[in-house]
Design an enzyme around this catalytic site. Sequence first.
Site, PDB file in Angstrom:
ATOM      1  N   ASP A   8      48.923   4.651  90.335  1.00 16.70           N
ATOM      2  CA  ASP A   8      50.087   4.728  91.200  1.00 16.70           C
ATOM      3  C   ASP A   8      50.294   6.217  91.494  1.00 16.70           C
ATOM      4  O   ASP A   8      49.811   7.074  90.751  1.00 16.70           O
ATOM      5  CB  ASP A   8      51.303   4.136  90.486  1.00 16.70           C
ATOM      6  CG  ASP A   8      52.569   4.234  91.318  1.00 16.70           C
ATOM      7  OD1 ASP A   8      52.519   3.937  92.521  1.00 16.70           O
ATOM      8  OD2 ASP A   8      53.608   4.624  90.760  1.00 16.70           O
ATOM      9  N   ASP A  10      53.575   8.261  92.916  1.00 21.70           N
ATOM     10  CA  ASP A  10      54.846   8.851  92.487  1.00 21.70           C
ATOM     11  C   ASP A  10      55.248   8.286  91.131  1.00 21.70           C
ATOM     12  O   ASP A  10      55.420   7.079  90.975  1.00 21.70           O
ATOM     13  CB  ASP A  10      55.928   8.592  93.535  1.00 21.70           C
ATOM     14  CG  ASP A  10      55.546   9.153  94.890  1.00 21.70           C
ATOM     15  OD1 ASP A  10      55.038  10.281  94.947  1.00 21.70           O
ATOM     16  OD2 ASP A  10      55.734   8.447  95.899  1.00 21.70           O
ATOM     17  N   GLN A  52      54.401   3.056 100.087  1.00 23.27           N
ATOM     18  CA  GLN A  52      54.944   4.201 100.826  1.00 23.27           C
ATOM     19  C   GLN A  52      55.933   3.717 101.876  1.00 23.27           C
ATOM     20  O   GLN A  52      55.752   3.900 103.074  1.00 23.27           O
ATOM     21  CB  GLN A  52      53.799   5.008 101.462  1.00 23.27           C
ATOM     22  CG  GLN A  52      52.946   5.753 100.474  1.00 23.27           C
ATOM     23  CD  GLN A  52      53.724   6.848  99.762  1.00 23.27           C
ATOM     24  OE1 GLN A  52      54.442   7.642 100.389  1.00 23.27           O
ATOM     25  NE2 GLN A  52      53.612   6.910  98.439  1.00 23.27           N
TER      26      GLN A  52
END
Length: 185
Positions: A8, A10, A52
């Site tokens: 992943d 963030d 996103q």
Amino acid sequence: MRPALFLDRDGVINLDHGYVYRIDQVEFLPGIFALARAAVARGMALVVVTNQSGIGRGLYTEADFHRLMGWMGLEFARQGAPLLAVEFCPDHPEHGRGAYRRDSPRRKPGPGMLLDAAAAHGLDLAASVLVGDRASDALAGARAGVGTRVLVTTEAAEAALAPAGTLVLPSVLAAAAWLEGRPLP
């Protein structure tokens, strides 16, 4: 077929400041490059899988995202751990605008990004590892058949939502130690 380390973005690669899309917003998390190098040393491909929705919400563009990921890719390569692929989902079922407002099997916890990466690059999902910071990451991995799912969190509530069999570790640094076979910090 070869295994992959699915990352992943963030909260795993970089500190999650919320809708990170510029280089000056990036703070790499301690241990991320050690984790990536350990995976490469074990013959694993590196694949980023990231929701996103900031794109879908109109906060930044796909071009902004690709610019940042191009820079991140160079940083990983400089660290001896080149990225094989970056999979992203800009859609959001409620907050997306226009064509981005939709349900998508690619949006985690859906397995789409993982399945698409496996099909495109000949990856062995059962022999792969996914590292995420939210239960939705681990759930996407479970739904895709990823053999090992690692959740990096210190939040008990988040850990409780992860599917059974998910390894919960307190940090990316701990995940790097685990993959390297060292004692956990």
